[in-house]
Write a protein that holds these residues in place. Structure first.
Motif, PDB file in Angstrom:
ATOM      1  N   UNK A  55      -8.719  -0.124  14.827  1.00  0.00           N
ATOM      2  CA  UNK A  55      -7.588   0.616  15.409  1.00  0.00           C
ATOM      3  C   UNK A  55      -6.804  -0.257  16.379  1.00  0.00           C
ATOM      4  N   UNK A  56      -7.500  -1.064  17.148  1.00  0.00           N
ATOM      5  CA  UNK A  56      -6.812  -1.945  18.087  1.00  0.00           C
ATOM      6  C   UNK A  56      -6.026  -3.026  17.360  1.00  0.00           C
ATOM      7  N   UNK A  57      -6.601  -3.569  16.292  1.00  0.00           N
ATOM      8  CA  UNK A  57      -5.863  -4.563  15.495  1.00  0.00           C
ATOM      9  C   UNK A  57      -4.600  -3.943  14.892  1.00  0.00           C
ATOM     10  N   UNK A  58      -4.730  -2.710  14.423  1.00  0.00           N
ATOM     11  CA  UNK A  58      -3.576  -2.014  13.864  1.00  0.00           C
ATOM     12  C   UNK A  58      -2.487  -1.853  14.927  1.00  0.00           C
ATOM     13  N   UNK A  59      -2.886  -1.458  16.110  1.00  0.00           N
ATOM     14  CA  UNK A  59      -1.916  -1.294  17.200  1.00  0.00           C
ATOM     15  C   UNK A  59      -1.228  -2.628  17.513  1.00  0.00           C
ATOM     16  N   UNK A  60      -2.020  -3.705  17.609  1.00  0.00           N
ATOM     17  CA  UNK A  60      -1.430  -5.018  17.894  1.00  0.00           C
ATOM     18  C   UNK A  60      -0.532  -5.487  16.757  1.00  0.00           C
ATOM     19  N   UNK A  61      -0.900  -5.179  15.517  1.00  0.00           N
ATOM     20  CA  UNK A  61      -0.055  -5.547  14.374  1.00  0.00           C
ATOM     21  C   UNK A  61       1.276  -4.814  14.434  1.00  0.00           C
ATOM     22  N   UNK A  62       1.246  -3.555  14.837  1.00  0.00           N
ATOM     23  CA  UNK A  62       2.490  -2.794  14.990  1.00  0.00           C
ATOM     24  C   UNK A  62       3.362  -3.403  16.083  1.00  0.00           C
ATOM     25  N   UNK A  63       2.725  -3.822  17.169  1.00  0.00           N
ATOM     26  CA  UNK A  63       3.475  -4.455  18.249  1.00  0.00           C
ATOM     27  C   UNK A  63       4.083  -5.778  17.768  1.00  0.00           C
ATOM     28  N   UNK A  64       3.310  -6.535  16.977  1.00  0.00           N
ATOM     29  CA  UNK A  64       3.821  -7.794  16.439  1.00  0.00           C
ATOM     30  C   UNK A  64       5.002  -7.541  15.510  1.00  0.00           C
ATOM     31  N   UNK A  65       4.916  -6.479  14.715  1.00  0.00           N
ATOM     32  CA  UNK A  65       6.014  -6.129  13.806  1.00  0.00           C
ATOM     33  C   UNK A  65       7.277  -5.769  14.587  1.00  0.00           C
ATOM     34  N   UNK A  66       7.099  -5.304  15.824  1.00  0.00           N
ATOM     35  CA  UNK A  66       8.239  -4.983  16.685  1.00  0.00           C
ATOM     36  C   UNK A  66       8.827  -6.223  17.352  1.00  0.00           C
ATOM     37  N   UNK A  67       8.204  -7.395  17.093  1.00  0.00           N
ATOM     38  CA  UNK A  67       8.759  -8.638  17.624  1.00  0.00           C
ATOM     39  C   UNK A  67       7.972  -9.270  18.749  1.00  0.00           C
ATOM     40  N   UNK A  68       6.788  -8.794  19.017  1.00  0.00           N
ATOM     41  CA  UNK A  68       5.966  -9.370  20.072  1.00  0.00           C
ATOM     42  C   UNK A  68       5.545 -10.794  19.679  1.00  0.00           C
ATOM     43  N   UNK A  69       5.816 -11.764  20.545  1.00  0.00           N
ATOM     44  CA  UNK A  69       5.489 -13.164  20.254  1.00  0.00           C
ATOM     45  C   UNK A  69       4.051 -13.476  20.671  1.00  0.00           C
TER      46      UNK A  69
END
Length: 105
Positions: A55-69
């Motif tokens: 679940x945490x990886x999914x959350x971080x992947x969503x953040x990365x998809x939003x442009x998080x470097x």
């Protein structure tokens, strides 16, 4: 316990107990808020403490998809780990229950 109470306890822990800088408190508080916004509304310390690595990886992947470097993702991961450690402590769970996540390269 509602989200506002969870976030207030986290904020007070950072600002008063740990005496973190205002910048760190804002950043870590906002990271916790984003995680809570991504979860079902019925959360308490025990349910947060039981979040798994998937679940945490999914959350971080969503953040990365939003442009998080990369550098921001590493800071976000650090803040999430601290928040979930605090949740485990509040729920009375051992730190050994922490999901294993490593920083992104």
């Amino acid at each position: 316990m509602d989200r506002a109470e969870l976030l207030l306890a986290w904020h007070d822990h950072l600002a008063l107990s740990l005496r973190r800088s205002p910048h760190t408190v804002r950043a870590y508080h906002r990271t916790a808020q984003r995680l809570l916004d991504a979860l079902p509304p019925e959360q308490d310390w025990a349910s947060l403490a039981r979040l798994d690595a998937t679940r945490l990886r999914q959350h971080l992947a969503e953040r990365r998809a939003d442009g998080l470097v990369n550098t921001s993702a590493a800071r976000e991961l650090s803040a999430l780990k601290a928040f979930l450690a605090f949740a485990r402590a509040r729920a009375g769970l051992p730190d050994a229950a922490a999901p294993r996540l490593r920083g992104l390269a």
